[in-house]
Design a protein around this motif. Structure first.
Motif, PDB file in Angstrom:
ATOM      1  N   ALA A 197      10.607  55.246 -13.426  1.00  0.00           N
ATOM      2  CA  ALA A 197       9.154  55.448 -13.430  1.00  0.00           C
ATOM      3  C   ALA A 197       8.700  56.116 -12.133  1.00  0.00           C
ATOM      4  N   MET A 198       9.258  55.692 -11.005  1.00  0.00           N
ATOM      5  CA  MET A 198       8.895  56.292  -9.720  1.00  0.00           C
ATOM      6  C   MET A 198       9.318  57.758  -9.668  1.00  0.00           C
ATOM      7  N   SER A 199      10.494  58.040 -10.217  1.00  0.00           N
ATOM      8  CA  SER A 199      10.967  59.419 -10.219  1.00  0.00           C
ATOM      9  C   SER A 199      10.043  60.320 -11.034  1.00  0.00           C
ATOM     10  N   LYS A 200       9.559  59.795 -12.166  1.00  0.00           N
ATOM     11  CA  LYS A 200       8.628  60.570 -12.983  1.00  0.00           C
ATOM     12  C   LYS A 200       7.296  60.773 -12.266  1.00  0.00           C
ATOM     13  N   ALA A 201       6.960  59.830 -11.383  1.00  0.00           N
ATOM     14  CA  ALA A 201       5.689  59.908 -10.651  1.00  0.00           C
ATOM     15  C   ALA A 201       5.806  60.722  -9.366  1.00  0.00           C
ATOM     16  N   ALA A 202       7.017  61.152  -9.026  1.00  0.00           N
ATOM     17  CA  ALA A 202       7.245  61.810  -7.731  1.00  0.00           C
ATOM     18  C   ALA A 202       6.374  63.048  -7.536  1.00  0.00           C
ATOM     19  N   GLN A 203       6.205  63.850  -8.582  1.00  0.00           N
ATOM     20  CA  GLN A 203       5.398  65.061  -8.441  1.00  0.00           C
ATOM     21  C   GLN A 203       3.949  64.724  -8.177  1.00  0.00           C
ATOM     22  N   ALA A 204       3.432  63.720  -8.874  1.00  0.00           N
ATOM     23  CA  ALA A 204       2.044  63.300  -8.654  1.00  0.00           C
ATOM     24  C   ALA A 204       1.857  62.756  -7.247  1.00  0.00           C
ATOM     25  N   VAL A 205       2.879  62.066  -6.732  1.00  0.00           N
ATOM     26  CA  VAL A 205       2.832  61.562  -5.355  1.00  0.00           C
ATOM     27  C   VAL A 205       2.807  62.736  -4.380  1.00  0.00           C
TER      28      VAL A 205
END
Length: 212
Positions: A92-100
């Motif tokens: 989940a964090m990896s999928k959110a990396a771009q948004a971060v």
């Protein structure tokens, strides 16, 4: 499927697979971990984040100071690739990396697993964020997150694939935790939960970063 639903389904499957005796052992381990008060004694929001320099499974080394030059840092401590909840969180964090990154921040994950295990995990789970190896638990200790896994939980951890140190006797792991650290090195948010099955929802993380 959202993060909470995904984690709930993983927990249900995990507890069902454990069987009655396993669930009793898990409940006893939960009780012992809660009694340790790790979430109270660990580094908290408002504290200065301890510095570190660790090897990255994706190559090279990563320091907190170096990352903070480029913007805020989201720092996640996890138990290892053997833990199904850790794997789900990192996906989940990896999928959110771009948004971060779109918010000017970066993600870092730290675990005590050997570097080679981190490399294998990055490939298997398609993780795109730095996976740092804290093999001696030095950084986890600096953050006050290190503890010894209760005996009642050890058989299940071994069955999941945990390796208890090089000689099979080191049962120290970190309590999973997530920190949001601003560029001045101050921790602005800390997610600390003694129940290792609870993790920070990346959607909540975005709202935290938006407020920095």
């Amino acid at each position: 499927m959202n993060f909470r639903t995904d984690m709930s389904m993983i927990e249900q499957a995990y507890l069902q697979a454990a069987g009655e005796d396993g669930r009793v052992a898990i409940a006893e381990g939960d009780r012992q971990i809660l009694a340790m008060g790790i979430e109270l004694s660990a580094v908290q929001a408002g504290d200065i984040a301890p510095e570190f320099l660790l090897e990255n499974a994706l190559g090279g080394t990563v320091s907190l100071r170096g990352r903070l030059i480029g913007g805020p840092v989201v720092l996640s401590f996890f138990r290892g690739g053997w833990c199904p909840f850790c794997r789900a969180e990192l996906r989940a964090m990896s999928k959110a990396a771009q948004a971060v990154e779109d918010r000017g921040a970066s993600l870092i994950a730290i675990s005590p697993q050997p570097l080679a295990d981190g490399v294998a995990m990055a490939r298997a789970e398609e993780v795109r964020l730095p996976l740092l190896a804290d093999c001696g638990m030095t950084v986890a200790s600096d953050y006050g997150l290190a503890f010894e896994l209760p005996e009642s939980m050890r058989p299940a951890a071994l069955a999941d694939g945990m390796v208890a140190g090089e000689d099979g006797t080191d049962w120290r792991i970190p309590m999973p935790a997530t920190y949001v650290i601003s560029t001045d090195g101050i921790i602005r948010y800390s997610f600390l939960d003694p129940n290792y099955r609870n993790r920070l929802d990346p959607a909540v993380l975005m709202s935290i970063l938006d407020r920095l």
